[in-house]
Design a protein around this motif. Structure first.
Motif, short mmCIF file in Angstrom:
data_model
loop_
_atom_site.label_atom_id
_atom_site.label_comp_id
_atom_site.label_asym_id
_atom_site.label_seq_id
_atom_site.Cartn_x
_atom_site.Cartn_y
_atom_site.Cartn_z
N ARG A 74 -12.84 40.37 11.37
CA ARG A 74 -11.48 40.91 11.29
C ARG A 74 -10.75 40.76 12.62
O ARG A 74 -9.58 40.35 12.69
N ASP A 75 -11.49 41.08 13.71
CA ASP A 75 -10.88 40.97 15.05
C ASP A 75 -10.52 39.51 15.36
O ASP A 75 -9.46 39.24 15.95
N ARG A 76 -11.40 38.57 14.94
CA ARG A 76 -11.09 37.15 15.18
C ARG A 76 -9.85 36.72 14.41
O ARG A 76 -8.98 36.00 14.95
N LEU A 77 -9.75 37.16 13.15
CA LEU A 77 -8.57 36.81 12.36
C LEU A 77 -7.28 37.40 12.96
O LEU A 77 -6.22 36.79 12.92
N GLU A 78 -7.40 38.62 13.49
CA GLU A 78 -6.22 39.24 14.11
C GLU A 78 -5.80 38.44 15.35
O GLU A 78 -4.59 38.24 15.60
N GLN A 125 -3.35 36.63 4.26
CA GLN A 125 -4.10 36.90 3.03
C GLN A 125 -5.60 37.03 3.32
O GLN A 125 -6.28 37.90 2.78
N ALA A 126 -6.11 36.12 4.19
CA ALA A 126 -7.52 36.18 4.55
C ALA A 126 -7.84 37.48 5.27
O ALA A 126 -8.89 38.11 5.04
N LEU A 127 -6.92 37.91 6.15
CA LEU A 127 -7.13 39.17 6.87
C LEU A 127 -7.13 40.35 5.91
O LEU A 127 -7.95 41.27 6.02
N ALA A 128 -6.22 40.32 4.93
CA ALA A 128 -6.17 41.40 3.94
C ALA A 128 -7.45 41.44 3.12
O ALA A 128 -8.00 42.52 2.85
N ALA A 129 -7.95 40.25 2.73
CA ALA A 129 -9.21 40.21 1.96
C ALA A 129 -10.37 40.72 2.79
O ALA A 129 -11.25 41.44 2.30
N GLU A 130 -10.37 40.34 4.06
CA GLU A 130 -11.47 40.79 4.94
C GLU A 130 -11.41 42.30 5.16
O GLU A 130 -12.44 42.98 5.18
N SER A 132 -10.25 44.40 3.00
CA SER A 132 -10.71 44.99 1.74
C SER A 132 -12.23 44.98 1.67
O SER A 132 -12.86 45.96 1.27
N ARG A 133 -12.84 43.82 2.06
CA ARG A 133 -14.31 43.73 2.04
C ARG A 133 -14.91 44.70 3.05
O ARG A 133 -15.94 45.33 2.80
N LEU A 134 -14.24 44.83 4.18
CA LEU A 134 -14.71 45.75 5.20
C LEU A 134 -14.69 47.19 4.70
O LEU A 134 -15.62 47.97 4.93
N GLU A 135 -13.65 47.54 3.97
CA GLU A 135 -13.54 48.88 3.42
C GLU A 135 -14.64 49.14 2.39
O GLU A 135 -15.23 50.22 2.32
N GLU A 136 -14.94 48.12 1.55
CA GLU A 136 -16.00 48.26 0.55
C GLU A 136 -17.36 48.41 1.24
O GLU A 136 -18.19 49.23 0.82
N LEU A 137 -17.59 47.63 2.29
CA LEU A 137 -18.84 47.76 3.04
C LEU A 137 -18.96 49.15 3.67
O LEU A 137 -20.04 49.75 3.70
N ARG A 138 -17.81 49.65 4.18
CA ARG A 138 -17.82 50.98 4.78
C ARG A 138 -18.17 52.04 3.73
O ARG A 138 -18.94 52.98 3.98
N ARG A 139 -17.62 51.86 2.50
CA ARG A 139 -17.91 52.81 1.43
C ARG A 139 -19.39 52.75 1.03
O ARG A 139 -20.05 53.79 0.86
#
Length: 321
Positions: A74-78, A125-130, A132-139
């Motif tokens: 995520r940080d790389r994409l930002e 879009q890639a950042l948004a998907a990442e 979302s995946r990050l949030e799912e991993l956190r959950r």
């Protein structure tokens, strides 16, 4: 076979030793086999629980690694997004500068501008998907952490309960320390060992006064712990039984002694008979050498094995699966 039937069998065995003793032996031998299987099942279940806990901890560690990897991505994409925004701003400035000088340059710059805008949209879009995946991993990480914590707490509570039970038994039986009685905790169970010198005369399964008092005091503690399974095992040395009458050998003697302890515990109305099991081990589970008098004395014993019921852990594992 319930205890009334067993008592009736013992009475008949005294009257008709030649024909009934063998049947009692066979029934008890069968029951012992069942108990042995149940003990193996409990050990397998305990091993499976420890394996499951290890598995969940490993999965938790992997989720943590995935979570950290996702944060890095995520940080790389930002950073890429910020770089792209900077390039876009530079191109816009160039576009404004070239607009007065060259239509061709403007057209080329316009194409590059559209390409950069498309790249910018793709990266967003890639950042948004990442994210979302990050949030799912956190959950998932939080959910699995909570499950592992629950499992560890249940196991810890069971161990604490068994430690409390062991301390209560030790306190209740203090007067019998040094008289052939020991209390210890291992493998999640509590073992109360009573040498025969405290309980029985040689070749007898009648419990003496001191032994009866020790068993009744033990029963007073067990009555306050209804969620504990109670297995009473009788043990002998390897000296062959040479007496006559109702006994057919050491295994028969060990079984009758275990049953005698069960009958004393049953005198306490607060102990659930369903939690009680009697088993004869004969000479086949020694804890010391049979080559010395002291070793044989240690082998002639009653062991009361107290095991916690694992329903709560099994239910939690089913929920996790």
């Amino acid at each position: 076979m319930n205890f009334k039937h067993l008592l009736l069998g013992l009475i008949i065995a005294v009257i008709l030793p030649s024909c009934v003793s063998k049947k009692i032996y066979t029934d008890l031998e069968s029951k012992y086999a069942d108990l042995k299987k149940e003990n193996r099942d409990l050990m397998d279940e305990n091993t499976e629980l420890e394996s499951s806990l290890t598995k969940f901890k490993n999965e938790l560690d992997q989720l943590k690694k995935d979570y950290e990897k996702a944060i890095a991505e995520r940080d790389r994409l930002e950073r890429d997004l910020e770089a792209t925004k900077t390039n876009l701003a530079t191109l816009k400035e160039s576009y404004n500068a070239l607009e007065e000088n060259s239509s061709a340059a403007i057209a080329e710059n316009s194409i590059k501008n559209r390409e950069l805008l498309a790249q910018l949209e793709a990266k967003e879009q890639a950042l948004a998907a990442e994210n979302s995946r990050l949030e799912e991993l956190r959950r998932q990480l939080q959910d699995r952490s909570e499950r592992v914590a629950e499992l560890e707490k249940v196991i810890s509570d069971k161990d604490a309960a068994m430690t409390k039970l062991k301390n209560a038994i030790s306190s209740a039986l203090t007067n019998f320390e040094g008289k052939g009685l020991t209390v210890e905790q291992r493998d999640g169970k509590v073992y109360v060992s009573m040498e025969n010198k405290l309980l029985f005369e040689s070749g007898s399964w009648a419990v003496g006064a001191n032994g009866r008092q020790a068993v009744k005091q033990l029963g007073s503690v067990l009555a306050d712990n209804p969620e504990i399974a109670i297995l009473i095992e009788g043990h002998t040395d390897n000296v062959p039984y040479t007496g006559t009458g109702a006994l057919s050998g050491n295994w028969d003697l060990s079984t009758k002694r275990a049953t005698a302890i069960v009958n004393i515990l049953r005198e306490n109305p607060n102990i659930n008979p369903e939690n009680l099991t009697a088993a004869g081990r004969g000479e086949f589970a020694p804890i010391a050498t049979n080559e010395t008098d002291s070793g044989r004395a240690r082998n002639r014993r009653i062991e009361v094995i107290l095991t916690p019921k694992l329903d709560a852990i099994s239910n939690l594992l089913n929920e996790i699966d």
